[in-house]
Design an enzyme around this catalytic site. Sequence first.
Site, mmCIF file in Angstrom:
data_model
loop_
_atom_site.group_PDB
_atom_site.id
_atom_site.type_symbol
_atom_site.label_atom_id
_atom_site.label_comp_id
_atom_site.label_asym_id
_atom_site.label_seq_id
_atom_site.Cartn_x
_atom_site.Cartn_y
_atom_site.Cartn_z
ATOM 1 C CB ILE A 190 -33.508 -3.168 16.697
ATOM 2 C CG1 ILE A 190 -34.770 -3.627 16.210
ATOM 3 C CG2 ILE A 190 -32.482 -3.265 15.881
ATOM 4 C CD1 ILE A 190 -35.456 -3.009 15.218
ATOM 5 C CG ASP B 269 -33.196 4.552 25.098
ATOM 6 O OD1 ASP B 269 -34.357 5.201 25.278
ATOM 7 O OD2 ASP B 269 -33.150 3.625 24.030
ATOM 8 C CB SER C 157 -39.830 7.416 25.525
ATOM 9 O OG SER C 157 -39.311 7.362 24.584
ATOM 10 C CG ASN C 158 -41.404 2.026 23.369
ATOM 11 O OD1 ASN C 158 -42.259 1.616 24.062
ATOM 12 N ND2 ASN C 158 -41.095 1.322 22.040
ATOM 13 C CE LYS D 105 -41.265 -0.372 18.462
ATOM 14 N NZ LYS D 105 -40.667 -1.940 18.286
ATOM 15 C CB SER E 99 -38.543 1.023 7.835
ATOM 16 O OG SER E 99 -39.692 0.294 7.429
ATOM 17 C CB ALA E 100 -38.903 -2.542 3.836
ATOM 18 C CE1 TYR F 206 -41.181 4.351 12.492
ATOM 19 C CE2 TYR F 206 -42.175 2.887 10.556
ATOM 20 C CZ TYR F 206 -41.048 3.310 11.597
ATOM 21 O OH TYR F 206 -39.632 2.340 11.764
ATOM 22 C CE LYS G 197 -37.554 4.781 11.116
ATOM 23 N NZ LYS G 197 -36.475 4.898 12.018
ATOM 24 C CE1 TYR H 212 -32.292 -1.560 10.596
ATOM 25 C CE2 TYR H 212 -34.060 -1.385 12.370
ATOM 26 C CZ TYR H 212 -32.429 -1.243 11.845
ATOM 27 O OH TYR H 212 -31.751 -0.582 12.728
ATOM 28 C CG PHE H 213 -37.577 -6.139 4.262
ATOM 29 C CD1 PHE H 213 -38.700 -6.099 3.276
ATOM 30 C CD2 PHE H 213 -36.280 -5.466 3.898
ATOM 31 C CE1 PHE H 213 -38.350 -5.664 2.129
ATOM 32 C CE2 PHE H 213 -36.148 -5.193 2.617
ATOM 33 C CZ PHE H 213 -37.286 -5.054 1.639
HETATM 34 P P1 NAD Z 1 -37.814 0.660 20.188
HETATM 35 O O1 NAD Z 1 -38.993 1.682 20.593
HETATM 36 O O2 NAD Z 1 -37.575 -0.635 21.028
HETATM 37 O O3 NAD Z 1 -36.446 1.356 20.304
HETATM 38 C C1 NAD Z 1 -36.398 2.972 20.265
HETATM 39 C C2 NAD Z 1 -35.718 3.627 21.290
HETATM 40 O O4 NAD Z 1 -35.694 4.898 21.109
HETATM 41 C C3 NAD Z 1 -36.382 3.221 22.696
HETATM 42 O O5 NAD Z 1 -35.688 2.720 23.621
HETATM 43 C C4 NAD Z 1 -36.834 4.760 23.106
HETATM 44 O O6 NAD Z 1 -36.888 4.890 24.508
HETATM 45 C C5 NAD Z 1 -35.690 5.656 22.487
HETATM 46 N N1 NAD Z 1 -36.218 6.872 22.049
HETATM 47 C C6 NAD Z 1 -37.323 7.289 21.648
HETATM 48 N N2 NAD Z 1 -37.256 8.684 21.374
HETATM 49 C C7 NAD Z 1 -36.160 9.148 21.895
HETATM 50 C C8 NAD Z 1 -35.802 10.307 22.171
HETATM 51 N N3 NAD Z 1 -36.357 11.394 21.850
HETATM 52 N N4 NAD Z 1 -34.366 10.342 22.616
HETATM 53 C C9 NAD Z 1 -33.791 8.981 23.259
HETATM 54 N N5 NAD Z 1 -34.098 8.311 22.810
HETATM 55 C C10 NAD Z 1 -35.452 7.907 22.461
HETATM 56 O O7 NAD Z 1 -37.873 0.287 18.727
HETATM 57 P P2 NAD Z 1 -37.127 -0.777 17.912
HETATM 58 O O8 NAD Z 1 -38.211 -1.701 17.098
HETATM 59 O O9 NAD Z 1 -35.727 -1.158 18.670
HETATM 60 O O10 NAD Z 1 -36.811 0.128 16.585
HETATM 61 C C11 NAD Z 1 -35.260 0.825 16.542
HETATM 62 C C12 NAD Z 1 -35.314 1.701 15.150
HETATM 63 O O11 NAD Z 1 -35.521 0.692 14.065
HETATM 64 C C13 NAD Z 1 -36.523 2.785 15.261
HETATM 65 O O12 NAD Z 1 -36.069 3.686 14.732
HETATM 66 C C14 NAD Z 1 -37.408 2.145 14.480
HETATM 67 O O13 NAD Z 1 -38.013 3.279 13.859
HETATM 68 C C15 NAD Z 1 -36.615 1.285 13.456
HETATM 69 N N6 NAD Z 1 -37.317 0.187 12.799
HETATM 70 C C16 NAD Z 1 -38.003 -0.572 13.382
HETATM 71 C C17 NAD Z 1 -38.573 -1.585 13.022
HETATM 72 C C18 NAD Z 1 -39.358 -2.672 13.849
HETATM 73 O O14 NAD Z 1 -40.234 -3.528 13.400
HETATM 74 N N7 NAD Z 1 -39.136 -2.874 14.917
HETATM 75 C C19 NAD Z 1 -38.602 -1.812 11.519
HETATM 76 C C20 NAD Z 1 -38.039 -0.776 10.701
HETATM 77 C C21 NAD Z 1 -37.183 -0.061 11.308
HETATM 78 C C1 WQD Z 2 -47.214 -8.104 9.259
HETATM 79 C C2 WQD Z 2 -48.421 -8.703 8.593
HETATM 80 C C3 WQD Z 2 -50.247 -7.570 8.663
HETATM 81 C C4 WQD Z 2 -50.794 -7.842 13.046
HETATM 82 C C5 WQD Z 2 -44.820 -2.654 10.108
HETATM 83 C C6 WQD Z 2 -44.428 -1.293 9.756
HETATM 84 C C7 WQD Z 2 -42.925 -1.110 9.218
HETATM 85 C C8 WQD Z 2 -42.035 -1.819 10.419
HETATM 86 C C9 WQD Z 2 -42.341 -3.200 10.748
HETATM 87 C C10 WQD Z 2 -41.159 -0.278 12.100
HETATM 88 C C11 WQD Z 2 -49.336 -7.903 7.677
HETATM 89 C C12 WQD Z 2 -50.541 -8.866 9.427
HETATM 90 C C13 WQD Z 2 -50.374 -7.906 11.810
HETATM 91 C C14 WQD Z 2 -52.042 -8.613 13.591
HETATM 92 C C15 WQD Z 2 -52.171 -9.414 11.257
HETATM 93 N N1 WQD Z 2 -42.304 -0.919 11.399
HETATM 94 N N2 WQD Z 2 -50.813 -8.722 10.718
HETATM 95 N N3 WQD Z 2 -52.547 -9.247 12.398
HETATM 96 O O1 WQD Z 2 -46.945 -3.729 8.765
HETATM 97 O O2 WQD Z 2 -45.409 -5.406 7.734
HETATM 98 O O3 WQD Z 2 -44.734 -3.356 9.140
HETATM 99 O O4 WQD Z 2 -43.719 -3.070 11.209
HETATM 100 O O5 WQD Z 2 -40.688 0.359 12.574
HETATM 101 O O6 WQD Z 2 -42.447 0.159 9.032
HETATM 102 O O7 WQD Z 2 -45.209 -0.639 8.908
HETATM 103 O O8 WQD Z 2 -45.607 -5.327 10.273
HETATM 104 O O9 WQD Z 2 -46.003 -7.140 12.052
HETATM 105 O O10 WQD Z 2 -47.724 -5.147 11.498
HETATM 106 O O11 WQD Z 2 -47.714 -7.057 9.995
HETATM 107 O O12 WQD Z 2 -52.555 -9.956 10.310
HETATM 108 O O13 WQD Z 2 -52.373 -8.232 14.487
HETATM 109 O O14 WQD Z 2 -49.269 -9.140 9.680
HETATM 110 O O15 WQD Z 2 -51.631 -7.338 8.031
HETATM 111 O O16 WQD Z 2 -49.526 -8.615 6.703
HETATM 112 P P1 WQD Z 2 -46.033 -4.403 8.821
HETATM 113 P P2 WQD Z 2 -46.812 -6.009 11.155
#
Ligand code: NAD
Ligand code: WQD
Length: 360
Positions: free
Chosen positions: A12, A31, A34-35, A84, A124-125, A150, A154, A178-179
């Site tokens: 993101i 950053d 690590s990921n 995450k 996160s939602a 996790y 949040k 975020y959803f």
């Molecule tokens: P991501 O893992 O791609 O990005 C997170 C970044 O944080 C990575 O680049 C990682 O290297 C860095 N990081 C981790 N620990 C660190 C530390 N101690 N110091 C410095 N950097 C560090 O994940 P993303 O999907 O881009 O998510 C970004 C944010 O959004 C996260 O906080 C995540 O929890 C939140 N979020 C993500 C989702 C999703 O589905 N992707 C949904 C809701 C919320």
């Molecule tokens: C979506 C739908 C699964 C994988 C999670 C975290 C949330 C946020 C986003 C981040 C669900 C189904 C999934 C698969 C499947 N995270 N599914 N087969 O669980 O809504 O949200 O990610 O930071 O906090 O909880 O997202 O993409 O894992 O699942 O059927 O292999 O897909 O059951 O209905 P989720 P998801």
Amino acid sequence: MRALLTGGAGYIGSHVALELLERGHEVVVIDDLSNSSRESLRRVEELSGRKVDLYVADLSDIDATREIFVASNPDAVIHLAGLKAVGESVADPIRYYRTNLGCTFTLVQVMREFRVKKLVFSSSATVYGTIADLPVSESSVVGQGITNPYGQTKAMIEQILQDVAVTDPEMQLTILRYFNPIGAHESGRIGEDPRQVPNNLLPFVSQVAAGVREEVSVFGDGFATPDGTGVRDYVHVVDLARGHVAALEASLGGVRAFNLGTGHGSSVLQVIKAFSRVARRSIPYKVVAPRLGDVAVSYGNVVKAAEELGWVAQRTLEDACRDAWRWQLANPYGYSSQANSFVPERLDPKPDGCGVVPPP
Ligand code: NAD
Ligand code: WQD
């Protein structure tokens, strides 16, 4: 504005960096990689024609973070850094609490020392837990019925930010819930690059479409939804990134929380079908047992973001699938040049051990 993005090399964060640069803001990233990898930000620079200052450091290292504030002098911070993976957080809760909370403690303390008042936080939602009424609005109860560490981090961070706001009324703290972020930039140059077997649905579907994995496991078809599979509010990552720009540019006082979603849900089978249509190939799947802790349906009420931030998601599920597919085809190994070559980057400490690598 000069924005400091924690975790800005990630999925993101890299999209947020690009949208900020395209709006004329300056971007600094901290950053620990690590990921993620430097390559995401190199491509952001290539797409925008602008420079990103990347500091490779652990955000929970307070001396390193102070040094980065001195060097970069940010006007505002977007805090995306953290761990995450939901399942991993159940297996190793202390690591999740330590990292996600520790990073936030350091960041907020250093922001206060340097009188940086504006923070946008990636929530996160999931903070709504399992008991919210649908569509979930920002006034729903937060922190109850959360099924994993996790999600707890949040909700805890949101509470910490509320407490911080009481001690410093000048702070502007924006919480973005975020959803389900999906998709990639339409250029196909930046996108989601999962290091292991993807936890989330979309990257898994994409890898099955590409033939990297055999079939999608659909986690349950006995939910109370039209086709029995889970329903989620999938939001395109570029729309989501623009939500951060809107939050950064808005003048909001105190703590404000906003849902970032589309306001409607799609089922697992609808996602598989949409992807199959845009990729023009069949995507095999089989129904397996539901995943522990999954809710049947989640989608957001997104009126508040529209009214107060002027932000509305523009892109459809098909757009997101098409962009994810373009990214998958152009980058079969993500940012690496070959499969399974990812080794987390070691921090290169300077002689004084502060762990900061200055931008080249
Ligand atoms: P991501 O893992 O791609 O990005 C997170 C970044 O944080 C990575 O680049 C990682 O290297 C860095 N990081 C981790 N620990 C660190 C530390 N101690 N110091 C410095 N950097 C560090 O994940 P993303 O999907 O881009 O998510 C970004 C944010 O959004 C996260 O906080 C995540 O929890 C939140 N979020 C993500 C989702 C999703 O589905 N992707 C949904 C809701 C919320
Ligand atoms: C979506 C739908 C699964 C994988 C999670 C975290 C949330 C946020 C986003 C981040 C669900 C189904 C999934 C698969 C499947 N995270 N599914 N087969 O669980 O809504 O949200 O990610 O930071 O906090 O909880 O997202 O993409 O894992 O699942 O059927 O292999 O897909 O059951 O209905 P989720 P998801």
